[in-house]
Write a protein that holds these residues in place. Structure first.
Motif, PDB file in Angstrom:
ATOM      1  N   ALA A  75       0.829  -1.208   0.000  1.00  0.00           N
ATOM      2  CA  ALA A  75       0.000   0.000   0.000  1.00  0.00           C
ATOM      3  C   ALA A  75       0.864   1.259   0.000  1.00  0.00           C
ATOM      4  CB  ALA A  75      -0.918  -0.002   1.217  1.00  0.00           C
TER       5      ALA A  75
ATOM      6  N   SER B 208      -3.268   0.475   4.061  1.00  0.00           N
ATOM      7  CA  SER B 208      -4.057   1.369   3.215  1.00  0.00           C
ATOM      8  C   SER B 208      -5.120   2.139   3.991  1.00  0.00           C
ATOM      9  CB  SER B 208      -4.740   0.560   2.112  1.00  0.00           C
ATOM     10  OG  SER B 208      -5.756  -0.251   2.678  1.00  0.00           O
TER      11      SER B 208
ATOM     12  N   LYS C 136      -8.003   1.144   4.539  1.00  0.00           N
ATOM     13  CA  LYS C 136      -9.307   0.789   3.972  1.00  0.00           C
ATOM     14  C   LYS C 136      -9.730  -0.533   4.586  1.00  0.00           C
ATOM     15  CE  LYS C 136      -8.239   3.027  -0.359  1.00  0.00           C
ATOM     16  NZ  LYS C 136      -7.724   2.777  -1.691  1.00  0.00           N
TER      17      LYS C 136
ATOM     18  N   TYR D 142     -11.560  -0.619  -1.763  1.00  0.00           N
ATOM     19  CA  TYR D 142     -10.595  -1.683  -1.447  1.00  0.00           C
ATOM     20  C   TYR D 142     -10.977  -2.977  -2.176  1.00  0.00           C
ATOM     21  CZ  TYR D 142      -8.234  -5.320   1.237  1.00  0.00           C
ATOM     22  OH  TYR D 142      -7.489  -6.415   1.595  1.00  0.00           O
TER      23      TYR D 142
ATOM     24  N   GLU E 231     -10.083  -2.825  -5.745  1.00  0.00           N
ATOM     25  CA  GLU E 231      -8.634  -2.958  -5.906  1.00  0.00           C
ATOM     26  C   GLU E 231      -8.207  -4.425  -5.830  1.00  0.00           C
ATOM     27  OE1 GLU E 231      -4.902  -1.219  -3.388  1.00  0.00           O
ATOM     28  OE2 GLU E 231      -6.641   0.103  -3.601  1.00  0.00           O
TER      29      GLU E 231
ATOM     30  N   GLY F  70       2.977  -2.919   4.619  1.00  0.00           N
ATOM     31  CA  GLY F  70       3.259  -2.630   3.220  1.00  0.00           C
ATOM     32  C   GLY F  70       4.639  -3.091   2.793  1.00  0.00           C
TER      33      GLY F  70
END
Length: 191
Positions: A71, A82, A84, A91, A94, A125
């Motif tokens: 992210a 993220s 989300k 999300y 995605e 991440g």
């Protein structure tokens, strides 16, 4: 009143010394007994540093194993997720896009065979590891791109699988960068 002002100033000074000097020195001391002496475990290839063991990198070429999406675009100075939630429509869109892209490049898989870790970003991440299953579903693509035998590649994946701590705590993992470096060395040796 003067006693209180003096007490507050003494307390402030002690907190400054404790939190600004003592604690950082304590953490630095602990880091000196860890692998890499607090500087991280570097991975090298042909004498050049190519990355850190505990920090994920982006691999998108067909001839490499891919890790988890990021992210934060694999930025080690600004790790994070993220923000989300799993029910967030943006999300979900995605993730669906990542699944569709993965299936285009892995047409031999069905939707249910795509490991979730290959289409969802980790909390930091920067997750450098994937599961053996996530590596095995990529073997066919990588073998085809490199002109290698799938069985040789499966063996390489198994050799780079690390068992859980004490063989019970946590899942088996594979460090993606380490596996890809071994893959490059394998290809070099076989030529």
């Amino acid at each position: 009143m003067l006693k209180r002002i003096i007490a507050v100033n003494i307390f402030t000074f002690l907190c400054l010394v404790l939190l600004s000097v003592t604690y950082p020195l304590f953490i630095w001391g602990i880091a000196q007994i860890t692998p890499g002496k607090g500087k991280g475990q570097l991975l090298e290839q042909q004498g050049k540093v190519v990355g850190f063991y505990h920090e994920g990198q982006s691999f998108t070429a067909d001839n490499y194993f891919w890790g988890r999406p990021s992210a934060v675009n694999y930025n080690g100075s600004g790790s994070g997720g993220s923000n989300k939630g799993t029910s967030n429509p943006e999300y979900l869109k995605e993730v669906e896009h990542r699944i569709d892209t993965f299936l285009v490049l892995h047409p031999y898989l069905s939707r249910k065979d795509v490991p979730s870790e290959l289409v969802t970003a980790s909390g930091s991440g920067l997750d450098p590891n994937i599961s053996p299953k996530a590596a095995m579903v990529q073997v066919k693509r990588v073998a085809k791109a490199r002109g290698m035998d799938e069985k040789q590649l499966q063996k390489l994946v198994k050799e780079h699988t690390k068992a859980p701590l004490f063989k019970v705590l946590g899942p088996s993992i594979i460090n993606v960068l380490e596996l890809n470096l071994a893959l490059d060395n394998f290809k070099t040796i076989k030529n």
